[in-house]
Design a protein around this motif. Structure first.
Motif, PDB file in Angstrom:
ATOM      1  N   ALA A 159      12.133 -12.857 -17.717  1.00  0.00           N
ATOM      2  CA  ALA A 159      11.602 -11.602 -18.259  1.00  0.00           C
ATOM      3  C   ALA A 159      12.744 -10.757 -18.820  1.00  0.00           C
ATOM      4  CB  ALA A 159      10.846 -10.836 -17.182  1.00  0.00           C
ATOM      5  N   LEU A 160      13.878 -10.812 -18.145  1.00  0.00           N
ATOM      6  CA  LEU A 160      15.050 -10.061 -18.614  1.00  0.00           C
ATOM      7  C   LEU A 160      15.535 -10.597 -19.963  1.00  0.00           C
ATOM      8  CD1 LEU A 160      17.555  -8.112 -17.294  1.00  0.00           C
ATOM      9  CD2 LEU A 160      18.679 -10.310 -17.592  1.00  0.00           C
ATOM     10  N   ALA A 202       7.309 -10.913 -13.389  1.00  0.00           N
ATOM     11  CA  ALA A 202       6.600 -12.125 -13.818  1.00  0.00           C
ATOM     12  C   ALA A 202       6.759 -12.291 -15.327  1.00  0.00           C
ATOM     13  CB  ALA A 202       5.128 -12.021 -13.443  1.00  0.00           C
ATOM     14  N   TYR A 203       6.316 -13.427 -15.804  1.00  0.00           N
ATOM     15  CA  TYR A 203       6.475 -13.727 -17.231  1.00  0.00           C
ATOM     16  C   TYR A 203       5.260 -14.511 -17.715  1.00  0.00           C
ATOM     17  CZ  TYR A 203       8.563 -15.699 -21.477  1.00  0.00           C
ATOM     18  OH  TYR A 203       8.822 -16.063 -22.776  1.00  0.00           O
ATOM     19  N   VAL A 204       4.802 -14.165 -18.901  1.00  0.00           N
ATOM     20  CA  VAL A 204       3.756 -14.981 -19.517  1.00  0.00           C
ATOM     21  C   VAL A 204       4.021 -14.996 -21.013  1.00  0.00           C
ATOM     22  CG1 VAL A 204       2.049 -13.104 -19.730  1.00  0.00           C
ATOM     23  CG2 VAL A 204       1.277 -15.478 -19.616  1.00  0.00           C
ATOM     24  N   THR A 205       3.840 -16.154 -21.620  1.00  0.00           N
ATOM     25  CA  THR A 205       4.147 -16.258 -23.039  1.00  0.00           C
ATOM     26  C   THR A 205       2.947 -16.820 -23.803  1.00  0.00           C
ATOM     27  OG1 THR A 205       5.606 -17.292 -24.674  1.00  0.00           O
ATOM     28  CG2 THR A 205       5.225 -18.513 -22.658  1.00  0.00           C
ATOM     29  N   PRO A 206       2.713 -16.313 -25.001  1.00  0.00           N
ATOM     30  CA  PRO A 206       1.648 -16.895 -25.829  1.00  0.00           C
ATOM     31  C   PRO A 206       2.091 -18.260 -26.364  1.00  0.00           C
ATOM     32  CG  PRO A 206       2.806 -15.167 -27.038  1.00  0.00           C
ATOM     33  CD  PRO A 206       3.412 -15.203 -25.662  1.00  0.00           C
ATOM     34  N   ILE A 207       1.155 -19.014 -26.910  1.00  0.00           N
ATOM     35  CA  ILE A 207       1.526 -20.361 -27.368  1.00  0.00           C
ATOM     36  C   ILE A 207       1.504 -20.467 -28.896  1.00  0.00           C
ATOM     37  CG2 ILE A 207       0.740 -21.415 -25.212  1.00  0.00           C
ATOM     38  CD1 ILE A 207      -1.734 -22.405 -26.696  1.00  0.00           C
ATOM     39  N   THR A 222       5.277 -24.910 -19.305  1.00  0.00           N
ATOM     40  CA  THR A 222       5.010 -23.752 -18.458  1.00  0.00           C
ATOM     41  C   THR A 222       4.959 -22.491 -19.315  1.00  0.00           C
ATOM     42  OG1 THR A 222       6.102 -24.857 -16.625  1.00  0.00           O
ATOM     43  CG2 THR A 222       5.814 -22.470 -16.442  1.00  0.00           C
ATOM     44  N   THR A 223       3.832 -21.779 -19.229  1.00  0.00           N
ATOM     45  CA  THR A 223       3.670 -20.575 -20.047  1.00  0.00           C
ATOM     46  C   THR A 223       3.699 -19.303 -19.216  1.00  0.00           C
ATOM     47  OG1 THR A 223       1.299 -20.907 -19.862  1.00  0.00           O
ATOM     48  CG2 THR A 223       2.352 -21.713 -21.879  1.00  0.00           C
ATOM     49  N   GLY A 224       3.840 -19.454 -17.914  1.00  0.00           N
ATOM     50  CA  GLY A 224       3.906 -18.255 -17.085  1.00  0.00           C
ATOM     51  C   GLY A 224       4.673 -18.525 -15.811  1.00  0.00           C
ATOM     52  N   LEU A 225       5.307 -17.496 -15.307  1.00  0.00           N
ATOM     53  CA  LEU A 225       6.018 -17.563 -14.031  1.00  0.00           C
ATOM     54  C   LEU A 225       5.613 -16.337 -13.244  1.00  0.00           C
ATOM     55  CD1 LEU A 225       9.527 -18.356 -15.521  1.00  0.00           C
ATOM     56  CD2 LEU A 225       8.247 -19.925 -14.047  1.00  0.00           C
ATOM     57  N   ARG A 226       5.579 -16.468 -11.918  1.00  0.00           N
ATOM     58  CA  ARG A 226       5.250 -15.278 -11.140  1.00  0.00           C
ATOM     59  C   ARG A 226       6.501 -14.452 -10.860  1.00  0.00           C
ATOM     60  NH1 ARG A 226       0.633 -16.996  -6.763  1.00  0.00           N
ATOM     61  NH2 ARG A 226       2.043 -18.734  -6.323  1.00  0.00           N
ATOM     62  N   GLY A 227       6.278 -13.180 -10.650  1.00  0.00           N
ATOM     63  CA  GLY A 227       7.364 -12.301 -10.240  1.00  0.00           C
ATOM     64  C   GLY A 227       7.526 -12.394  -8.736  1.00  0.00           C
ATOM     65  N   LEU A 228       8.440 -11.626  -8.205  1.00  0.00           N
ATOM     66  CA  LEU A 228       8.747 -11.731  -6.785  1.00  0.00           C
ATOM     67  C   LEU A 228       9.232 -10.397  -6.241  1.00  0.00           C
ATOM     68  CD1 LEU A 228       9.223 -13.850  -4.431  1.00  0.00           C
ATOM     69  CD2 LEU A 228      11.582 -13.936  -5.218  1.00  0.00           C
ATOM     70  N   SER A 229       8.734 -10.071  -5.062  1.00  0.00           N
ATOM     71  CA  SER A 229       9.300  -8.953  -4.302  1.00  0.00           C
ATOM     72  C   SER A 229       9.586  -9.503  -2.921  1.00  0.00           C
ATOM     73  CB  SER A 229       8.288  -7.804  -4.222  1.00  0.00           C
ATOM     74  OG  SER A 229       8.595  -6.982  -3.109  1.00  0.00           O
ATOM     75  N   TYR A 230      10.842  -9.405  -2.494  1.00  0.00           N
ATOM     76  CA  TYR A 230      11.242 -10.014  -1.220  1.00  0.00           C
ATOM     77  C   TYR A 230      11.767  -8.915  -0.315  1.00  0.00           C
ATOM     78  CZ  TYR A 230      12.652 -14.020   1.651  1.00  0.00           C
ATOM     79  OH  TYR A 230      12.745 -14.963   2.644  1.00  0.00           O
ATOM     80  N   GLU A 237      16.166  -8.290 -23.157  1.00  0.00           N
ATOM     81  CA  GLU A 237      17.539  -8.052 -23.620  1.00  0.00           C
ATOM     82  C   GLU A 237      17.889  -8.835 -24.885  1.00  0.00           C
ATOM     83  OE1 GLU A 237      19.681  -5.868 -22.354  1.00  0.00           O
ATOM     84  OE2 GLU A 237      18.305  -5.258 -20.761  1.00  0.00           O
ATOM     85  N   LEU A 238      17.406 -10.056 -24.987  1.00  0.00           N
ATOM     86  CA  LEU A 238      17.831 -10.920 -26.092  1.00  0.00           C
ATOM     87  C   LEU A 238      16.745 -11.049 -27.165  1.00  0.00           C
ATOM     88  CD1 LEU A 238      19.611 -13.678 -23.952  1.00  0.00           C
ATOM     89  CD2 LEU A 238      20.635 -11.665 -25.035  1.00  0.00           C
ATOM     90  N   LYS A 239      15.591 -10.508 -26.893  1.00  0.00           N
ATOM     91  CA  LYS A 239      14.490 -10.443 -27.868  1.00  0.00           C
ATOM     92  C   LYS A 239      14.079 -11.806 -28.421  1.00  0.00           C
ATOM     93  CE  LYS A 239      15.017  -5.899 -27.736  1.00  0.00           C
ATOM     94  NZ  LYS A 239      14.470  -5.388 -26.485  1.00  0.00           N
ATOM     95  N   SER A 240      14.160 -12.832 -27.602  1.00  0.00           N
ATOM     96  CA  SER A 240      13.674 -14.126 -28.077  1.00  0.00           C
ATOM     97  C   SER A 240      12.740 -14.722 -27.030  1.00  0.00           C
ATOM     98  CB  SER A 240      14.846 -15.068 -28.359  1.00  0.00           C
ATOM     99  OG  SER A 240      15.746 -15.066 -27.289  1.00  0.00           O
ATOM    100  N   LYS A 241      11.992 -15.720 -27.469  1.00  0.00           N
ATOM    101  CA  LYS A 241      11.024 -16.371 -26.583  1.00  0.00           C
ATOM    102  C   LYS A 241      11.707 -17.436 -25.736  1.00  0.00           C
ATOM    103  CE  LYS A 241       7.126 -14.491 -27.449  1.00  0.00           C
ATOM    104  NZ  LYS A 241       7.001 -13.524 -26.363  1.00  0.00           N
ATOM    105  N   THR A 242      11.189 -17.638 -24.559  1.00  0.00           N
ATOM    106  CA  THR A 242      11.704 -18.691 -23.699  1.00  0.00           C
ATOM    107  C   THR A 242      10.694 -19.829 -23.652  1.00  0.00           C
ATOM    108  OG1 THR A 242      12.972 -17.190 -22.312  1.00  0.00           O
ATOM    109  CG2 THR A 242      12.330 -19.270 -21.323  1.00  0.00           C
ATOM    110  N   ILE A 243      11.181 -21.058 -23.810  1.00  0.00           N
ATOM    111  CA  ILE A 243      10.320 -22.237 -23.692  1.00  0.00           C
ATOM    112  C   ILE A 243      10.724 -22.983 -22.432  1.00  0.00           C
ATOM    113  CG2 ILE A 243       9.554 -24.376 -24.817  1.00  0.00           C
ATOM    114  CD1 ILE A 243       8.810 -21.696 -26.269  1.00  0.00           C
TER     115      ILE A 243
END
Ligand code: BES
Ligand code: MN
Ligand code: MN
Length: 462
Positions: free
Chosen positions: A409-410, A371-376, A197-205, A414-420
């Motif tokens: 995204a946080l 939301a979140y999107v990451t390069p590969i 997964t390279t992207g997640l959607r954001g949310l407003s509820y 905050e931690l300056k690293s990529k999420t896989i």
């Protein structure tokens, strides 16, 4: 890293039994009645991390539910993988649609899971997927193959917006320092088609309340002369989408990043069987924003959906009444670059502005997330890709998901690293629905694949 297959084969019954024990605790974060169970689940996760080989494990208090933290440091000069997961689960309702009780796990075979799947709330989202990481750690420590340092951060409020996690992360940046964040809380395309997964959607509820008269009225005496809040609410909601299913809130699309034709063509290469999709959820046709495919509609495009709507008389038989109030819970899934707080405000301003004078409207923003999107082209993605190649014999497909894990995204900020995001669930596993399940094959395949990620990530970081 040797293949974990023989170890898994030897211990699989125990791996399944341990997960079943964890699934028996109803850790429903949304419902205060389950408070003790949520705390007890944190304890159980802590014990499992200790047994799997963490040097230090602790229950970290927060203003809400605790975060279970564990670590094993083998050499400060080696990279550190931070594993994130959640031990809380969604409420199980509607209860009568479950074929077996949600917190009394059973193994049943299904068409997609001929080797059996564990049916229980949280089996896939996320206890089962989180526990794959605990068992992968056990394998690496028991066989003396852990190639790098590892930290675990398992929270208990993901399903209710992760408020305490934000509190925790911003106060513990040093403690959580890492080279890559690894999460299994998403899905994969199909058993034979691994994906990352390279992207997640954001949310407003948001929640809305429409008030008409100051009391419920006789629908004969007053009907026709007074605004019915339910009728008005229905009209207002219907007006939020036009005939092309575009959202009509002014400014809603302003920050949406449009994908290039090239990116869209790349997306369209991912296998998708529309007929199977329709059949699996029992619909006559797909439905959505004009000009976009199903896979685009549920990943790279923002949405607006009513999650619940109520008011007036819903009991047995008929009661003739114009209710005083009507309510709805509405979620908007967002895409990268849309700011959830801004969208919540745009919604509020618009919704209040379209209300006729005959009613008053209150909009209460709930939680949300970016939301979140990451390069590969980063080491983490490449290592994950290699890991899947090793255990599936196929290169995984990068895929943007429609779901949300707002905390990702946080983490990056905050931690300056990529999420896989290495997910092993299937869309048909019914997360958040009755009869949620997790295939035993998927569970064990995850345990097999994760150690390979550690190996390649360490190698490629040199
Ligand atoms: N694990 C899910 C999110 C998910 C599932 C992402 C499948 C991609 C594929 C997570 O537990 C979840 O349910 N998130 C919520 C958001 C949260 C703020 C309540 C969601 O997406 O509705
Ligand atoms: Mn989850
Ligand atoms: Mn969830």
């Amino acid at each position: 890293m040797k293949s974990a297959k023989p170890y898994i084969e030897e211990h699989k019954q125990r791996f399944i039994d341990e997960l079943i024990e964890l699934l028996k605790i109803p850790s429903i974060s949304a419902d205060p009645a389950y408070k003790d169970d949520v705390f007890n689940t944190a304890e159980a996760v802590k014990d499992s991390l200790k047994k799997a080989g963490c040097d230090t494990v602790e229950i970290c208090e927060t203003p809400g539910y605790p975060i279970v933290y564990g670590e094993k440091t083998i050499d400060k000069n080696l990279p550190t993988v931070l594993v994130y997961g959640h031990y809380d689960v969604q409420p199980p309702d509607p209860m009568d649609l479950w074929n077996s009780p949600p917190f009394d796990p059973v193994i049943e075979k299904t068409e997609i899971h001929p080797n059996g799947a564990i049916f229980a709330r949280g089996s896939c989202d996320d206890k089962g997927q989180m526990y794959m990481h605990v068992k992968a750690l056990e394998y690496m420590t028991e066989t003396n193959q852990l190639p790098c340092n590892v930290k675990f951060m398992i929270e208990g409020e993901e399903e209710v917006g992760s408020a305490s996690l934000e509190w925790f992360v911003t106060r513990n940046r040093e403690k959580l320092a890492n080279d890559v964040i690894l999460i299994s809380d998403t899905g994969m395309i199909a058993k034979g088609t691994p994906s990352i997964t390279t992207g997640l959607r954001g949310l407003s509820y948001v929640e809305v309340e429409v008030t008409g008269p100051n009391r419920d009225l006789h629908s004969g005496l007053y009907g026709g002369a007074v605004a019915n809040p339910i009728n008005i609410l229905a009209k207002m909601i219907a007006s939020l989408q036009d005939e092309n299913n575009h959202i009509t809130i002014p400014g809603f699309y302003d920050d949406v990043e449009n994908l290039s034709e090239e990116e869209r063509a790349k997306m369209a290469e991912a296998p998708f069987d529309k007929e199977a999709y329709k059949k699996a959820i029992g619909i006559g046709d797909v439905y959505g924003e004009a000009g976009y495919t199903t896979n685009e509609r549920n990943s790279i495009r923002p949405t607006l959906d009513v999650n619940g709507i109520w008011g007036g008389y819903t009991g047995e038989g008929a009661k003739t009444v114009i209710p005083s109030k009507a309510y709805a819970k509405i979620s908007m899934r967002l895409v990268p670059n849309q700011d959830w707080k801004k969208i919540s405000q745009l919604f509020k301003d618009h919704f209040e502005s379209i209300a006729p004078k005959a009613v008053t409207v209150e909009v209460k923003p709930h939680h949300g997330g970016q939301a979140y999107v990451t390069p590969i082209d980063n080491t983490g993605y490449k290592a994950a890709s290699k890991a899947y190649e090793e255990t599936f014999g196929k290169t995984p497909i990068p895929q943007r998901s429609g779901g949300s894990i707002p905390i990702v995204a946080l983490f990056e900020n905050e931690l300056k690293s990529k999420t896989i995001l290495m997910g092993f669930g299937l869309d048909t596993d019914a997360i958040h629905s009755p009869n949620e399940h997790f295939g035993i094959w998927n569970y064990l395949k995850g345990i097999e694949t994760i150690p390979q990620f550690y190996h390649y990530f360490t190698e490629m970081s040199k």
